[in-house]
Design a protein around this motif. Structure first.
Motif, short mmCIF file in Angstrom:
data_model
loop_
_atom_site.label_atom_id
_atom_site.label_comp_id
_atom_site.label_asym_id
_atom_site.label_seq_id
_atom_site.Cartn_x
_atom_site.Cartn_y
_atom_site.Cartn_z
N ALA A 30 -33.15 90.67 -27.44
CA ALA A 30 -33.40 90.11 -26.11
C ALA A 30 -34.82 90.39 -25.63
CB ALA A 30 -32.38 90.67 -25.12
N ALA A 31 -35.37 91.54 -26.04
CA ALA A 31 -36.69 91.94 -25.56
C ALA A 31 -37.82 91.52 -26.50
CB ALA A 31 -36.74 93.45 -25.36
N ALA A 32 -37.47 90.86 -27.62
CA ALA A 32 -38.49 90.47 -28.59
C ALA A 32 -39.54 89.58 -27.92
CB ALA A 32 -37.84 89.72 -29.76
N GLY A 33 -40.78 89.98 -28.02
CA GLY A 33 -41.86 89.27 -27.36
C GLY A 33 -42.53 88.25 -28.24
N VAL A 34 -43.67 87.75 -27.77
CA VAL A 34 -44.37 86.68 -28.45
C VAL A 34 -44.87 87.12 -29.82
CG1 VAL A 34 -46.63 87.23 -27.46
CG2 VAL A 34 -46.09 84.86 -28.09
N GLY A 35 -45.00 88.43 -30.04
CA GLY A 35 -45.49 88.92 -31.33
C GLY A 35 -44.62 88.52 -32.50
N VAL A 36 -43.34 88.27 -32.27
CA VAL A 36 -42.45 87.89 -33.38
C VAL A 36 -42.80 86.51 -33.93
CG1 VAL A 36 -40.57 89.30 -32.46
CG2 VAL A 36 -40.69 86.88 -31.86
N LEU A 37 -43.63 85.76 -33.21
CA LEU A 37 -43.99 84.41 -33.66
C LEU A 37 -45.33 84.37 -34.38
CD1 LEU A 37 -42.95 82.32 -30.51
CD2 LEU A 37 -41.70 82.62 -32.64
N ALA A 38 -45.88 85.53 -34.69
CA ALA A 38 -47.20 85.56 -35.33
C ALA A 38 -47.20 84.80 -36.65
CB ALA A 38 -47.63 87.01 -35.55
N ASP A 39 -46.12 84.88 -37.42
CA ASP A 39 -46.06 84.18 -38.70
C ASP A 39 -45.08 83.02 -38.65
OD1 ASP A 39 -43.79 85.68 -38.46
OD2 ASP A 39 -43.82 86.48 -40.50
N PHE A 40 -44.92 82.41 -37.47
CA PHE A 40 -44.00 81.28 -37.31
C PHE A 40 -44.39 80.14 -38.25
CE2 PHE A 40 -43.31 77.09 -35.40
CZ PHE A 40 -41.93 77.09 -35.24
N ASP A 41 -43.37 79.52 -38.86
CA ASP A 41 -43.58 78.38 -39.75
C ASP A 41 -42.59 77.28 -39.37
OD1 ASP A 41 -42.62 76.97 -42.54
OD2 ASP A 41 -44.77 77.39 -42.53
N ARG A 42 -43.11 76.12 -39.02
CA ARG A 42 -42.25 75.03 -38.55
C ARG A 42 -41.22 74.63 -39.61
NH1 ARG A 42 -42.77 70.56 -34.93
NH2 ARG A 42 -44.85 71.27 -34.30
N ASP A 43 -41.65 74.46 -40.86
CA ASP A 43 -40.73 74.02 -41.90
C ASP A 43 -39.62 75.05 -42.13
OD1 ASP A 43 -42.23 71.77 -42.19
OD2 ASP A 43 -43.29 72.43 -43.99
N ALA A 44 -40.00 76.33 -42.11
CA ALA A 44 -38.98 77.37 -42.29
C ALA A 44 -37.98 77.37 -41.15
CB ALA A 44 -39.67 78.74 -42.40
N ALA A 45 -38.47 77.10 -39.94
CA ALA A 45 -37.58 77.05 -38.78
C ALA A 45 -36.60 75.89 -38.89
CB ALA A 45 -38.39 76.94 -37.49
N VAL A 46 -37.09 74.73 -39.34
CA VAL A 46 -36.21 73.57 -39.54
C VAL A 46 -35.17 73.87 -40.62
CG1 VAL A 46 -36.12 71.17 -40.32
CG2 VAL A 46 -37.91 71.90 -38.73
N ALA A 47 -35.63 74.47 -41.73
CA ALA A 47 -34.72 74.79 -42.83
C ALA A 47 -33.67 75.81 -42.41
CB ALA A 47 -35.51 75.31 -44.03
N ALA A 48 -34.02 76.69 -41.47
CA ALA A 48 -33.08 77.71 -41.00
C ALA A 48 -32.01 77.13 -40.08
CB ALA A 48 -33.83 78.82 -40.28
N GLY A 49 -32.17 75.86 -39.68
CA GLY A 49 -31.15 75.21 -38.88
C GLY A 49 -31.41 75.20 -37.39
N LEU A 50 -32.62 75.59 -36.96
CA LEU A 50 -32.93 75.53 -35.53
C LEU A 50 -33.00 74.08 -35.07
CD1 LEU A 50 -33.78 78.49 -36.25
CD2 LEU A 50 -35.57 78.25 -34.53
N SER A 51 -32.65 73.85 -33.82
CA SER A 51 -32.71 72.49 -33.28
C SER A 51 -34.16 72.02 -33.22
CB SER A 51 -32.08 72.43 -31.89
OG SER A 51 -32.91 73.08 -30.94
N THR A 52 -34.35 70.70 -33.27
CA THR A 52 -35.71 70.16 -33.22
C THR A 52 -36.40 70.54 -31.91
OG1 THR A 52 -34.75 68.08 -32.41
CG2 THR A 52 -35.21 68.24 -34.77
N ALA A 53 -35.64 70.60 -30.81
CA ALA A 53 -36.24 70.97 -29.52
C ALA A 53 -36.71 72.42 -29.56
CB ALA A 53 -35.24 70.77 -28.39
N ARG A 54 -35.90 73.32 -30.15
CA ARG A 54 -36.27 74.72 -30.23
C ARG A 54 -37.50 74.91 -31.13
NH1 ARG A 54 -36.12 79.24 -27.23
NH2 ARG A 54 -35.76 81.12 -28.44
#
Length: 347
Positions: A7-31
């Motif tokens: 719940a407290a995870a901040g913006v730092g967790v997105l430092a290595d964000f990858d759009r394709d990996a997020a899509v493959a993980a099943g996240l919604s397109t809006a997310r």
């Protein structure tokens, strides 16, 4: 990671964000879109590098959902320098999501444009549909006043007003009944295989294992007569044809395509086949044919963004094994949200 850490995870967790990996993980397109926007702001290239560093430091400890909210609201601010000024103010906020929303609304003044008149219908769900009407406030106030005169206080008002509205519409036959078009979905048995005719491909000849042949129309007429409208589907090849007492030509192909895709083929799109466009899976401009195995249904928006060259950022539509799929930019196959004839008949 326990729940408190999550719940407290901040913006730092997105430092290595990858759009394709997020899509493959099943996240919604809006997310995925929201997270990509945050990642670009805090870790992407910018001419405001000092402000970016300040914002990243100030946002440490702010929940990701609050950062996402800030970036989503800042899209209404056109000037980049002004966005950074407001962002630096907002990322210092520590408190509830609701309190942050109120502060954003005080800082970001978005001009409100009146909505245009509209009438929208949702998909059916358990035999019910939702109608949303946007119209002149005085006219709708008059309608509400009339409906409330027709109900009692014994039961919930909303359900009674719905009944009262359709009582008004049905009185005097001012609202005619729709004429549904039942179409029977029929799997072609395993003892029949598809063989293209010598004609223009509009008709299909079925070759039986005893060596005899008949057209698809003859087969369905033999099995079902000519009373019902029947659509035939093959488990590997997909839609065979749609037959009735007269040929439907292009209309027939569109109807079959809507049976295969009863809604927009892009995942999570809410557009039904009543409002979609018939799309060439392999683009007409690149030699794609107007045949049943090359057609799918897409809403106007997704038909526009679908990558004809299959290299676009929105992915593309394909029909592996006669099942319509959306292929994500990273190559992951995503089936349609609403199952069509092939899924209903063959799984």
């Amino acid at each position: 990671m326990n729940f408190s850490e999550f719940a407290a995870a901040g913006v730092g967790v997105l430092a290595d964000f990858d759009r394709d990996a997020a899509v493959a993980a099943g996240l919604s397109t809006a997310r995925v879109r929201d997270l990509a926007r945050v990642h670009h702001t805090y870790f992407g290239p910018t001419q405001f590098t000092r402000k970016q560093r300040e914002a990243l430091t100030a946002a440490d400890g702010m929940p990701v959902d609050q950062v996402v909210l800030i970036e989503r609201k800042l899209t209404a601010v056109g000037d980049a320098a002004e966005r950074w000024r407001i962002r630096l103010d907002l990322v210092r906020h520590r408190g509830s999501y609701r309190a942050l929303t109120k502060r954003i609304n005080r800082l970001i003044h978005v001009p409100v444009s009146p909505p245009k008149p509209a009438c929208r219908f949702s998909r059916s769900k358990a035999g019910m549909r939702t109608m949303i009407v946007t119209y002149n406030e005085r006219d709708l106030a008059d309608l509400e006043h009339l409906l409330r005169q027709m109900i009692t206080s014994d039961n919930p008002a909303a359900a009674q007003m719905a009944e009262a509205l359709f009582t008004l519409l049905r009185d005097g036959d001012s609202l005619p009944h729709a004429h549904p078009r039942p179409i029977i979905l029929v799997p072609v048995d395993d003892h029949v295989r598809i063989h293209a005719s010598d004609g223009d491909g509009d008709e299909v000849t079925l070759i039986l294992t005893d060596g005899t042949t008949m057209t698809g129309a003859e087969y369905l007429r033999h099995e079902f007569g000519d009373t019902l409208e029947v659509a035939a589907f093959h488990p590997q090849h997909g839609p065979v044809n749609l037959y009735r007492t007269k040929r439907l030509a292009n209309t027939k192909q569109k109807t079959m395509s809507k049976l295969v895709c009863p809604a927009c083929a892009f995942p999570d799109c809410k557009a039904t086949a009543a409002t979609t466009q018939t799309h060439h899976i392999h683009a007409w401009a690149h030699g794609g044919m107007t045949n049943m195995d090359n057609l799918a249904e897409l809403c106007p928006f997704h038909n526009g963004v679908n990558a004809d060259n299959r290299n676009g950022p929105f992915g593309y539509i394909d029909n592996a094994d006669a099942r319509i799929h959306w292929i994500a930019p990273n190559g992951v196959e995503v089936p349609m949200t609403t199952p069509g004839a092939m899924e209903l008949l063959f799984g």
